[in-house]
Design a protein around this motif. Sequence first.
Motif, PDB file in Angstrom:
ATOM      1  N   LYS A  50       0.836  -1.209   0.000  1.00 17.73           N
ATOM      2  CA  LYS A  50       0.000   0.000   0.000  1.00 17.73           C
ATOM      3  C   LYS A  50       0.873   1.262   0.000  1.00 17.73           C
ATOM      4  CE  LYS A  50      -3.303   2.440   2.980  1.00 17.73           C
ATOM      5  NZ  LYS A  50      -2.448   3.440   3.615  1.00 17.73           N
ATOM      6  N   GLU A  51       1.841   1.328   0.909  1.00 16.03           N
ATOM      7  CA  GLU A  51       2.670   2.533   1.006  1.00 16.03           C
ATOM      8  C   GLU A  51       3.452   2.781  -0.279  1.00 16.03           C
ATOM      9  OE1 GLU A  51       2.599   4.783   3.274  1.00 16.03           O
ATOM     10  OE2 GLU A  51       1.341   3.737   4.727  1.00 16.03           O
ATOM     11  N   LEU A  52       4.043   1.714  -0.819  1.00 11.58           N
ATOM     12  CA  LEU A  52       4.881   1.910  -2.004  1.00 11.58           C
ATOM     13  C   LEU A  52       4.048   2.233  -3.241  1.00 11.58           C
ATOM     14  CD1 LEU A  52       7.681  -0.802  -1.588  1.00 11.58           C
ATOM     15  CD2 LEU A  52       7.679   1.581  -0.858  1.00 11.58           C
TER      16      LEU A  52
ATOM     17  N   GLU B  61       6.990   8.784   6.722  1.00 14.16           N
ATOM     18  CA  GLU B  61       7.366   7.708   7.639  1.00 14.16           C
ATOM     19  C   GLU B  61       7.555   6.373   6.963  1.00 14.16           C
ATOM     20  OE1 GLU B  61       5.443   8.446  12.008  1.00 14.16           O
ATOM     21  OE2 GLU B  61       4.173   7.660  10.408  1.00 14.16           O
ATOM     22  N   ALA B  62       6.874   6.200   5.832  1.00 13.29           N
ATOM     23  CA  ALA B  62       6.784   4.866   5.266  1.00 13.29           C
ATOM     24  C   ALA B  62       8.147   4.277   4.917  1.00 13.29           C
ATOM     25  CB  ALA B  62       5.884   4.887   4.043  1.00 13.29           C
ATOM     26  N   LEU B  63       8.930   5.002   4.127  1.00 13.37           N
ATOM     27  CA  LEU B  63      10.195   4.417   3.683  1.00 13.37           C
ATOM     28  C   LEU B  63      11.134   4.162   4.858  1.00 13.37           C
ATOM     29  CD1 LEU B  63      10.880   6.226   0.297  1.00 13.37           C
ATOM     30  CD2 LEU B  63       9.897   3.970   0.738  1.00 13.37           C
TER      31      LEU B  63
ATOM     32  N   MET C 287      -1.381  10.985  -1.260  1.00 10.03           N
ATOM     33  CA  MET C 287      -1.731   9.890  -0.375  1.00 10.03           C
ATOM     34  C   MET C 287      -0.912   9.937   0.913  1.00 10.03           C
ATOM     35  SD  MET C 287      -3.987   8.623  -2.236  1.00 10.03           S
ATOM     36  CE  MET C 287      -4.458   7.151  -1.360  1.00 10.03           C
ATOM     37  N   GLY C 288       0.396  10.052   0.751  1.00  9.51           N
ATOM     38  CA  GLY C 288       1.248  10.088   1.936  1.00  9.51           C
ATOM     39  C   GLY C 288       1.617  11.519   2.246  1.00  9.51           C
ATOM     40  N   PHE C 289       2.061  11.778   3.450  1.00 10.98           N
ATOM     41  CA  PHE C 289       2.570  13.114   3.755  1.00 10.98           C
ATOM     42  C   PHE C 289       3.365  13.125   5.040  1.00 10.98           C
ATOM     43  CE2 PHE C 289      -1.782  12.781   5.318  1.00 10.98           C
ATOM     44  CZ  PHE C 289      -1.632  13.085   6.658  1.00 10.98           C
TER      45      PHE C 289
END
Length: 613
Positions: A30-32, A99-101, A94-96
């Motif tokens: 999902k994150e990628l 943190e994901a990576l 979507m992201g902001f």
Amino acid sequence: MADIIQLLPDSVANQIAAGEVVQRPASVVKELVENAVDAKATSITINIKDAGRTLIQIIDNGIGMSDTDARLAFERHATSKIKNAEDLFAISTMGFRGEALASIAAIANVELKTRRSDNELGTQIIIEGSKVENQESVSCSQGTSFSVKNLFYNVPARRKFLKSNTTEFNHIINDFQRIALTNPEIEFKLYHNNSEIYLLPKTNIRQRIVSIFGKRINQNLITIESNTSIIKITGFIGKPEYARKKSGEQYFFINNRFMRSPYFNKAVLNAYSQILPPETVPSYFLYLEADPSTIDVNIHPTKTEIKFEDQQAIWQILHAAVKQALGKNNIAPSIDFNQEQGFEIPVLSQARDVQVPKVEIDPTFNPFEQKMPSFKNPKSSKMSLEKDNINNWESLYSGFQNETKQRSDFSFISNEDTQQSITDSNLSEKYFQFKNKFILTPVKSGLMIIDQKRAHERILFEKYLDSLSSESIATQKSLYPKTIELDTKDHALIIEICDDLKCLGFDISDFGGNSIIVNGMPIDAGNQEPEQIIDKFLNEFLSSEINTKSQAKEKIAKALSKASAISSSQILDSKEMREMVDMLFACQNPNYSPFGKLIVSIIKTDELEKRFN
Ligand code: ADP
Ligand code: MG
């Protein structure tokens, strides 16, 4: 005394954060994929190995990253998407949180290759457990490719916590579908262990829905559109006859992001009330758009619940929009529920010919006046209100499922009857078997007739669903190991769903070739041979329609309930009949078999008396 507070090293802090962001392989996907969407990719390829345990690879043709950005991307709070607090209120990506990576790199081996269009060479970074092992220039195509290997390799507890490959892959599919449904203009390809799962060409929303859920859905979609100052709603709802047994195709999106909302779900279901076959839920794909400042933007990356300023108004708008769309399609019947006499409603049969059965209702019926039966099964009291409602509105549905003929003779079971039967069963032994097929028992309002095979299917089905959702291992009846040879496809299927079958009481292992060894069987299977039950199970499982993978469990439970249920010619003694009736009415939905067939019918006393006039 010395000071005792210390700052955690970054690698540890990242691992802790990772626990929140990355719960399972699907979270990484999902994150990628969301990052690839944010990077304006028009084509995204996803390669998964072993449900993501071994490899998750996402390749996009988006804007790519510079050498420096590529390195920075893995830092915590490193994001190109917001610069200051105000930006938070106008988030369109979507992201902001940046943190994901950082999180993913803390708990896996990551390889990144990326190139911007104006650079000749790209950059490659290899990170293991937050540590950069290598960065160098490489030639690669424009865009970004992430390979995430050995997820949770350094967090054994998390690795152990992962469910079966089937379950984990289902999670991936779910997250994938949500993103694909909001980005029809992007081409998606999804492969699992090198086999193609989805190949979704660039298209519009309607066609994207069709490419994901199959051609049959196409003629079953009704367009919905409503534009108010508070909210804009577009998308599709499914026709009532397309409604499915429980969950799967219900989607809300807010500003192009998937959201879960039991509250708005009720608004939709409510609009469909009285026009759905029993035990089914309608499909819907509803895209909501609201001013970002009226919704809670500080949503956690993994959370899908969202707060609205104007919840109630939106509920009403949504409800009205669905009702109107159904009405425009001449689907919603106009029913006057205050009418005291019987009334007629059009019912859509599966064969698509519309029949108009006469329905009797009891105007004095009040679901809240009912006393609950004293029954051992804790499920029955927990579900009591829900069941009451179902029974009540289902009573409007005689005539569905091609049972019109039988049912126009008999009136439908009411709650009072259900309870009466249970009370009776505790007190006396008034059970008769007819043609070794039906159980007959007197109830307050008349003579109740139960189809024994269908009743047993219903009982087993609900039991199996329970075991599957709790993923507990059922006790097994041990037996001499039996080797069974299957064809390649059946063999692969049994091995794939082996974990689920374990929850249901099977003890099966792979014998190599196309054979399996059965060491244990569910207790309910009676004295059927393993070959027999596996064969019946496979037959039923493979003949039922392939829906989304997420419905696999329900399919397994259904197929096994059919395979294990007693036959329509089995002799039952009165104790067995009483147990069967008790268990049936402890079910959430005692009126219909898992295949939508009628289980219970009552001949009313006054009907009987008329015959003797
Ligand atoms: P966020 O998405 O919240 O900004 P991430 O940790 O997911 O945080 O990503 C950090 C940054 O890395 C992004 O803001 C973006 O600049 C960059 N990035 C990540 N993935 C990609 C990609 N596929 N293509 C281009 N840039 C990317
Ligand atoms: Mg992101």
